[in-house]
Design a protein around this motif. Structure first.
Motif, short mmCIF file in Angstrom:
data_model
loop_
_atom_site.label_atom_id
_atom_site.label_comp_id
_atom_site.label_asym_id
_atom_site.label_seq_id
_atom_site.Cartn_x
_atom_site.Cartn_y
_atom_site.Cartn_z
N TRP A 235 -5.63 -0.50 -11.01
CA TRP A 235 -5.44 -1.25 -9.78
C TRP A 235 -4.40 -2.34 -10.02
CZ3 TRP A 235 -8.41 -0.33 -5.22
CH2 TRP A 235 -9.36 0.69 -5.36
N MET A 236 -3.74 -2.73 -8.96
CA MET A 236 -2.69 -3.74 -9.04
C MET A 236 -2.80 -4.70 -7.86
SD MET A 236 0.59 -1.50 -7.72
CE MET A 236 1.65 -2.93 -7.56
N PRO A 237 -2.27 -5.91 -7.99
CA PRO A 237 -2.25 -6.81 -6.83
C PRO A 237 -1.47 -6.18 -5.68
CG PRO A 237 -1.76 -8.02 -8.83
CD PRO A 237 -1.75 -6.57 -9.21
N SER A 238 -1.93 -6.40 -4.48
CA SER A 238 -1.26 -5.86 -3.31
C SER A 238 -0.01 -6.68 -3.01
CB SER A 238 -2.19 -5.88 -2.09
OG SER A 238 -1.52 -5.44 -0.93
N PRO A 239 1.18 -6.06 -2.98
CA PRO A 239 2.41 -6.83 -2.72
C PRO A 239 2.40 -7.56 -1.39
CG PRO A 239 2.92 -4.64 -3.55
CD PRO A 239 1.46 -4.64 -3.24
N GLY A 240 1.68 -7.06 -0.41
CA GLY A 240 1.69 -7.68 0.91
C GLY A 240 0.60 -8.71 1.11
N CYS A 241 -0.30 -8.91 0.14
CA CYS A 241 -1.39 -9.88 0.29
C CYS A 241 -0.90 -11.27 -0.08
CB CYS A 241 -2.57 -9.47 -0.58
SG CYS A 241 -4.01 -10.57 -0.40
N THR A 242 -1.10 -12.22 0.83
CA THR A 242 -0.66 -13.60 0.60
C THR A 242 -1.82 -14.57 0.45
OG1 THR A 242 -0.51 -13.94 3.00
CG2 THR A 242 1.49 -13.21 1.85
N ASN A 243 -3.01 -14.04 0.14
CA ASN A 243 -4.18 -14.90 -0.05
C ASN A 243 -4.16 -15.44 -1.48
OD1 ASN A 243 -6.65 -16.19 0.05
ND2 ASN A 243 -7.70 -14.50 1.06
N TYR A 244 -3.22 -16.34 -1.74
CA TYR A 244 -3.01 -16.82 -3.10
C TYR A 244 -4.17 -17.65 -3.62
CZ TYR A 244 1.72 -15.30 -1.94
OH TYR A 244 2.80 -14.56 -1.55
N ALA A 245 -4.92 -18.30 -2.73
CA ALA A 245 -6.07 -19.09 -3.17
C ALA A 245 -7.12 -18.20 -3.83
CB ALA A 245 -6.68 -19.84 -1.99
N GLN A 246 -7.34 -17.01 -3.28
CA GLN A 246 -8.31 -16.10 -3.88
C GLN A 246 -7.77 -15.50 -5.17
OE1 GLN A 246 -10.16 -13.19 -1.40
NE2 GLN A 246 -10.92 -14.67 0.09
N TYR A 247 -6.47 -15.27 -5.24
CA TYR A 247 -5.89 -14.83 -6.51
C TYR A 247 -6.10 -15.89 -7.59
CZ TYR A 247 -3.50 -10.74 -4.53
OH TYR A 247 -3.22 -9.53 -3.94
N GLU A 248 -5.94 -17.14 -7.24
CA GLU A 248 -6.17 -18.21 -8.20
C GLU A 248 -7.64 -18.27 -8.62
OE1 GLU A 248 -4.73 -21.92 -6.71
OE2 GLU A 248 -2.66 -21.21 -6.48
N PHE A 249 -8.54 -17.97 -7.69
CA PHE A 249 -9.96 -17.92 -8.02
C PHE A 249 -10.23 -16.80 -9.02
CE2 PHE A 249 -14.26 -16.25 -6.81
CZ PHE A 249 -14.99 -17.26 -7.44
N VAL A 250 -9.59 -15.65 -8.82
CA VAL A 250 -9.73 -14.56 -9.79
C VAL A 250 -9.20 -15.00 -11.15
CG1 VAL A 250 -9.03 -12.20 -10.35
CG2 VAL A 250 -9.61 -12.80 -8.01
N GLY A 251 -8.11 -15.76 -11.15
CA GLY A 251 -7.58 -16.28 -12.41
C GLY A 251 -8.57 -17.19 -13.11
N ARG A 252 -9.29 -18.01 -12.35
CA ARG A 252 -10.31 -18.89 -12.96
C ARG A 252 -11.48 -18.06 -13.50
NH1 ARG A 252 -8.95 -21.60 -8.14
NH2 ARG A 252 -7.53 -23.34 -8.54
N LEU A 253 -11.83 -17.01 -12.81
CA LEU A 253 -12.87 -16.13 -13.34
C LEU A 253 -12.41 -15.49 -14.65
CD1 LEU A 253 -14.02 -14.29 -10.07
CD2 LEU A 253 -15.27 -16.07 -11.31
N MET A 254 -11.15 -15.14 -14.73
CA MET A 254 -10.61 -14.59 -15.98
C MET A 254 -10.70 -15.63 -17.09
SD MET A 254 -7.24 -12.75 -14.29
CE MET A 254 -6.47 -12.38 -15.86
N ALA A 255 -10.37 -16.87 -16.78
CA ALA A 255 -10.47 -17.94 -17.78
C ALA A 255 -11.91 -18.15 -18.22
CB ALA A 255 -9.89 -19.23 -17.22
N ALA A 256 -12.84 -18.10 -17.26
CA ALA A 256 -14.25 -18.25 -17.60
C ALA A 256 -14.73 -17.12 -18.50
CB ALA A 256 -15.08 -18.29 -16.32
N ALA A 257 -14.25 -15.90 -18.27
CA ALA A 257 -14.62 -14.77 -19.12
C ALA A 257 -14.09 -14.96 -20.53
CB ALA A 257 -14.11 -13.47 -18.52
N ILE A 258 -12.88 -15.50 -20.65
CA ILE A 258 -12.29 -15.74 -21.97
C ILE A 258 -13.12 -16.75 -22.75
CG2 ILE A 258 -10.29 -16.75 -23.15
CD1 ILE A 258 -8.54 -15.53 -20.95
N GLN A 259 -13.66 -17.76 -22.05
CA GLN A 259 -14.38 -18.84 -22.71
C GLN A 259 -15.88 -18.60 -22.84
OE1 GLN A 259 -12.84 -22.90 -21.42
NE2 GLN A 259 -11.86 -21.63 -19.86
N SER A 260 -16.35 -17.43 -22.46
CA SER A 260 -17.79 -17.16 -22.52
C SER A 260 -18.01 -15.73 -22.99
CB SER A 260 -18.43 -17.37 -21.14
OG SER A 260 -17.99 -16.38 -20.22
#
Length: 453
Positions: A170-195
């Motif tokens: 799967w890949m990010p959708s080029p037409g999706c502009t919900n960047y706040a939710q993408y940033e939330f996914v990034g924080r979840l990724m960081a949480a997974a790295i640290q736990s």
């Protein structure tokens, strides 16, 4: 000759240590100044054994011990029946968690090394969240992100066309502009790295490289995203008559991975592609496709860095290491059942002995049981569980034989049933519940979760 192999390994080891000594001087976010760019190109030569200690120290310093977990309420029935017809993704479990967290979703506080990031209550479900409910939501998030239940990610074109080397991605959708939710996914990724948790994101290598700002090229895009991009090269070698006949209505536009159309230049929708400008057209198409998810990947990166993951750490990992830190290991190895007789090749016997001895080094045995059911297992920290531990939950040689025939996905389901996590690493504790021969073991991880088998 083995002397040459040893000499080369010594040279690689010295290069790795030299590169580690240079890392404090390298700015992975800045410009590629003289010397810096060379170190960046050579960073994949750093041996894992040299950087493991540094990564562990950095993550330990980042961890915040006093974290107040927010409480959220999730309606899984609503997500199950309504999310397929919800283009916004708000009814999905991922969307409900994002909405319920409120300001906490945009704050890095709860993601800095906490064992659990929130406490969950399920609507119309009698679940007391002592850790199991939280892990279930993490698993549900992974399922949602690797599906069409949210607008954030789409299957790669290679999956829909059934071509290319990498399809199940799967890949990010080029037409999706919900960047706040993408940033939330990034924080979840960081949480997974640290736990010890894992956010399973089935990204192809191209996307992981984009997030880490590794260099990418059209060959990687063709392999990971869309093999059809290679067909544009044929336009450059066509004779003029064939080209004009095949592409008489072609304009300076590019169709992206989500099916949307983007102009390659101002007024591109009315600018025809001719034999004179087709080289420029191909160049612009390739550039547009390579950069179609730049904004989405940058949003994922912003969320990742906002949760205190240093950019130097991303630059230090290889793509595979980065993926494993976030998603865990998809491969769950097994220890084969001991053969009834050794009428087999000596190499097979030696391989079996090595795998068993490897298991013994990370396992503490206690208690007693029938001759072929000698398993009361506690994995010593920081030892990580393998399918050996999951197979031993069956507490018999027959169970090991069955588990060895499972696929990695099926083994992951067994692991998830045991401890709520489908990916490694997982730490398990297995103990017996009674004194008779029909007894069954109980399983727990280093938190108040107990599963009866």
């Amino acid at each position: 000759p083995h002397e040459h192999i040893i000499a080369r390994s010594v040279v690689l080891s010295r290069i790795s240590k030299m590169l580690m000594a240079c890392l404090p001087l390298v700015d992975f976010e800045g410009s590629d100044a003289l010397g810096t760019s060379q170190v960046k190109e050579l960073r994949t030569l750093i041996l894992k054994q040299d950087k493991t200690g540094l990564v562990a120290r950095v993550l330990k310093l980042l961890k915040k011990t006093e974290i107040r977990r927010p409480s959220i309420k999730i309606d899984r029935t609503k997500a199950r029946w309504d999310s397929e017809s919800d283009p916004t993704g708000e009814r999905s479990i991922f969307g409900q968690i994002y909405t319920s967290l409120g300001e906490n979703a945009t704050s890095p506080t709860i993601f800095r090394g906490a064992d659990r990031w929130w406490t969950v209550t399920f609507t119309n479900e009698h679940v007391s969240d002592a850790g199991g409910g939280f892990r279930e939501t993490v698993s549900n998030i992974s399922d949602d992100l690797n599906s069409t239940r949210t607008p954030l990610f789409i299957p790669v074109p290679n999956a829909t066309s059934e071509v290319g080397d990498i399809r199940d991605s799967w890949m990010p959708s080029p037409g999706c502009t919900n960047y706040a939710q993408y940033e939330f996914v990034g924080r979840l990724m960081a949480a997974a790295i640290q736990s010890d948790e894992s956010i399973v994101l089935q990204f192809p290598p191209f996307v992981w490289k984009k997030i880490a700002r590794f260099p990418v090229d059209s060959a990687e895009y063709i392999r990971s995203i869309d093999a059809y991009l290679s067909s544009y090269d044929a336009m450059l070698t066509m004779d003029d008559e064939t080209f004009e006949f095949s592409f008489d209505e072609l304009m300076f536009e590019a169709h992206l991975s989500d099916g949307s159309c983007r102009e390659l230049m101002p007024g591109g929708s009315t600018t025809a592609v001719t034999t004179a400008n087709r080289a420029e057209y191909v160049e612009r198409v390739v550039a547009a496709r390579l950069g179609e998810i730049d904004r989405q990947c940058e949003a994922l990166r912003r969320g990742l860095l906002s949760a205190c993951i240093p950019s130097q750490l991303l630059g230090l990992w290889t793509v595979d290491e980065f993926q494993r830190m976030v998603c865990g290991s998809p491969t769950i190895p097994s220890v084969p059942a001991r053969p009834r007789c050794f009428c087999c090749a000596p190499a097979d016997v030696a391989r079996f002995v090595r795998r068993v001895e490897s298991l013994k080094k990370q396992t503490k045995f206690s208690g007693s049981g029938p001759e072929d059911m000698f398993w009361t297992v506690r994995l010593l920290p920081p030892a990580r569980a393998s399918l050996s531990a999951a197979a031993h939950l069956a507490s018999s040689r027959r169970g090991v034989q069955v588990m060895s025939k499972f696929t990695d996905e099926e083994r992951g389901l067994v692991l998830k049933f045991s401890c709520g996590r489908a990916r490694l690493p997982v730490r398990l504790s297995v103990s017996w519940n009674s004194g008779d021969d029909e007894r069954c073991p109980s399983v727990r991880i280093p938190r108040p979760l107990r599963v009866w088998l």
